[in-house]
Design an enzyme around this catalytic site. Sequence first.
Site: not given
Ligand code: DOR
Length: 440
Positions: A248, A78-79, A326, A322, A76
Site C-alpha cells: 500500500h 483482509h478476510l 469493518h 487492501d 492484499h
Molecule cells: O487501513 C488499514 N486497515 N490498514 C492496514 O494496514 C490494516 C487494515 C486492517 O486490517 O483493518
Amino acid sequence: MNLIIRNGHVIDPSQDIDGLCDILIGDGKIAELRRHKAGVRNKKINAGERGEMNAGEVQTIDAAGMYVLPGLVDMHVHLREPGFEYKETIKSGTYAAIRGGITSVCCMPNTKPVNDNASVTEFIVRNAASEGACSVFPVGAVTKGQKGEELAEMGMMRDAGCVAFSDDGRPVMDSLVMRRALEYSKILGVPLISHCEDLVLAAGGVMNEGLLSVTLGLKGIPGQAEEIMISRDIALAELTGGRLHIAHVSTAGSVALIRAAKKRGIARVTAETCPHYFSITEKAVEGYNTNAKVNPPLRTEKDVEGIMEGLADGTLDVIATDHAPHHHDEKMGEFDLAPSGISGLETAISLSIRLVEKGVLSMSGLIEKMALNPARIMGIDRGSLRPGLPADVVILDHKKQYRVDASRFLSKGKNTPFDGMLLHGLPVITLVNGKVYTWD
Ligand code: DOR
C-alpha cells in the site's frame, strides 16, 4: 461442463493478446484461445469441435462488446476469519471478490488468532476449500502474534500453504528481525510483504499530516513515516538479497525511493498501491468521515500524481485493494477511535479502469497490474488465460455506469468513501474454475 465465450475483446498480457478471441473451456480449465481474423466474428462451433471438447452440451456465452479478462488476483485482502467473523468471513469476502471480478485473493494474517502457525494456515486453507467462492492463498505472519519480536515458523507455514509473509497492519520495527525475515524469505523463495510505517513517528496519527489535519484538529501521520521504513527495507533487501514487496504505497516520495532502488538494480523490490491512493485525497476525511480513515492515510493531490506516475513507469507493479472490512458500529464511533480500513473488493476494477481513460495505463497494462504481476510476485499459477490453467475469467462491461451502493455489497464491510459515487465498468460474469456466476 464445457463452455465457449465468444466474440469478446480478450486482454491477456501473459500471452500478448489484445483483440477479439473465442475462449474454449473444458473441465474447469482453459482449453484453447482462438483469435479472430481482423474484424471478423468467428463462425459457430461445429459438431467436430464439440467432439474435440469432449462433451455433449456446449454452453455459449456471447461477450460481444465486452472485455474478457483473466480473473483478477488481489494480493492484499483482509478476510478476517478466524476471529473477526462479524466484520467478514472467508465466504462473504470471497463472494465480494468474485462480484468484483477477483478470482484469487491473498489473505493477510491479522486475524484472531494471528496466522502465525501452520494450524491456523491449515484452518484457512480448509475453510476456503469448503466455503470460499474463489481461490484463497494465505499470507503468514512474519513474527509470532505480529508482535515484531520473534520470527514465526515460516518454513512450516509455507509448507501448510502460505505464499508470502507479512505482519501487515503493523510494521516489523526491529531491523534485525526484519533482516532475518528477509533472509528466510530468500531461502524459502517467497516474498516478504512490508507494511512500511515508522510507529514512533506515526504515533497517535489518524490522517495525513498537513494543513487539513491542523484545521480538523486531528493528529497527522507524515509521509515520512512511510518513506523512512521503505528506505530501511530497501537497504535490508540489498543486504540480504531477500524478496521485498512494499504494501500500500501512498506517497510520491515513496514512489521516488522505489524507483531509485529499482534503477540501481541491487535490491529485489516490488511494490503495490491501492485504488484509494490514486482516486481520492485527504479531503475525503473532511466532515470526519471515518470511511475515509485508512492506514496509510489518504494523502495529497501531489501524492496522487506521484502514484499515477509510478504506475505508468512501472515503479509500482501491482494494484491491490487492501480490502479492510469493518463493522458499521465500529466505524460510526469517534474519528480518533474508529478502525482504519476501506472495503475495496467491489469497487477496485471500476476505480482502476479510470486510469485507462486518463491515459495512465493501457487496458493491458492495467490487467498486468491487477492479475499477471501479483500472480507472478506471489508465485501462483493464475492471472493468465493460458491453456491448462483454471478457467478463472471475468467478463467486464466497461461501459456500464452505476452508482456505488455500499448497502448492496456482498462484503459484510460497507465501509467505503466511494458510496454514492458514479462509476463505470462492472463484471457481468465471473468464472471460477469454469463455474459461471452471473451478476445483474
Ligand atoms: O487501513 C488499514 N486497515 N490498514 C492496514 O494496514 C490494516 C487494515 C486492517 O486490517 O483493518
